[in-house]
Design a protein around this motif. Structure first.
Motif, short mmCIF file in Angstrom:
data_model
loop_
_atom_site.label_atom_id
_atom_site.label_comp_id
_atom_site.label_asym_id
_atom_site.label_seq_id
_atom_site.Cartn_x
_atom_site.Cartn_y
_atom_site.Cartn_z
N SER A 103 0.83 -1.20 0.00
CA SER A 103 0.00 0.00 0.00
C SER A 103 0.86 1.25 0.00
O SER A 103 2.08 1.19 0.16
CB SER A 103 -0.91 0.01 1.23
OG SER A 103 -0.14 0.20 2.40
N LYS B 63 -5.66 2.59 6.20
CA LYS B 63 -6.34 3.62 5.42
C LYS B 63 -6.84 4.73 6.34
O LYS B 63 -6.67 5.92 6.06
CB LYS B 63 -7.51 3.01 4.64
CG LYS B 63 -8.23 4.00 3.76
CD LYS B 63 -9.32 3.32 2.94
CE LYS B 63 -9.97 4.30 1.99
NZ LYS B 63 -10.98 3.63 1.15
N CYS C 82 -4.27 0.84 -2.10
CA CYS C 82 -3.98 -0.56 -1.81
C CYS C 82 -3.56 -1.22 -3.11
O CYS C 82 -4.26 -1.14 -4.11
CB CYS C 82 -5.21 -1.26 -1.25
SG CYS C 82 -4.94 -3.02 -0.94
N GLU D 46 -7.24 -2.23 5.37
CA GLU D 46 -8.26 -1.22 5.08
C GLU D 46 -9.36 -1.35 6.10
O GLU D 46 -10.42 -0.91 6.02
CB GLU D 46 -8.78 -1.38 3.66
CG GLU D 46 -7.71 -1.11 2.62
CD GLU D 46 -8.24 -1.18 1.20
OE1 GLU D 46 -8.69 -0.14 0.70
OE2 GLU D 46 -8.20 -2.26 0.61
#
Length: 189
Positions: A121, A163, A181, A189
């Protein structure tokens, strides 16, 4: 005589190539899924900053003492004047992470881009210190799970996902952020 030798070498090269190709005929060929896997691996091993079209002047790579990479933070040429200022407090940051979340970090100072070979990510902060070029962070799986979220919680943020931590940290300092991602199912997430 020279022409005959050149012609002989060309014939030898062609026959060797054909023989090699015949041996490969029995090998497994890449299907579409295999090709996509190779392309994904290539994308995931690229510099995050360069993939955004930035010219990266310097980077910080955060690893375990054994070399396992947590994340890279890259700075474009727009941040060259900030380099000394931002590298001044890195030793204090390492000590704080050891005390705060019991994480041993080693920081490599790199001239140019930084790559996380197993990137899952990225968190890209925009508008830091009034400079419009983004600062990209690229994370490995352990970088997200063992550094990003625990560090943000240590600093008082409430996010329980990478996130959320990316966005909450940006919002609190009045800048924008983008979370990406790259490997579905592995990002926090």
């Amino acid at each position: 005589m020279k022409k005959t030798i050149k012609l002989g070498l060309i014939v030898l090269a062609i026959s060797a190539t054909l023989h090699f190709c015949k041996e490969l005929e029995g090998e497994e060929k890449l299907d579409t899924n295999g090709i996509l896997q190779v392309l994904l691996l290539k994308k995931n091993s690229a510099s995050e900053g360069e993939s955004l079209g930035l010219t990266i002047a310097y980077s910080h790579r955060f690893t375990r003492p054994n070399g396992e990479i947590f994340f890279c933070r890259e700075y474009s040429t727009a941040y060259l004047e900030k380099k000394a200022e931002w590298e001044e407090g890195l030793d204090d940051f390492v000590a704080e992470m050891k005390t705060g979340i019991d994480l041993d970090l080693k920081i490599d100072l790199i001239d140019g881009p930084c790559v996380v070979p197993n990137k899952v990510s990225a968190c890209i902060y925009e508008g830091v210190d009034g400079i419009n070029d983004p600062i990209p962070y690229a994370y490995s799986y352990i970088g997200e799970h063992e550094y990003l979220v625990p560090a943000m919680q240590y600093y008082g943020f409430t996010s329980t996902t990478a996130k959320g931590a990316c966005q909450e940290a940006a919002t609190s300092s009045g800048i924008g952020s983008i979370y990406k991602c790259y490997v579905q199912g592995q990002c926090w997430e």
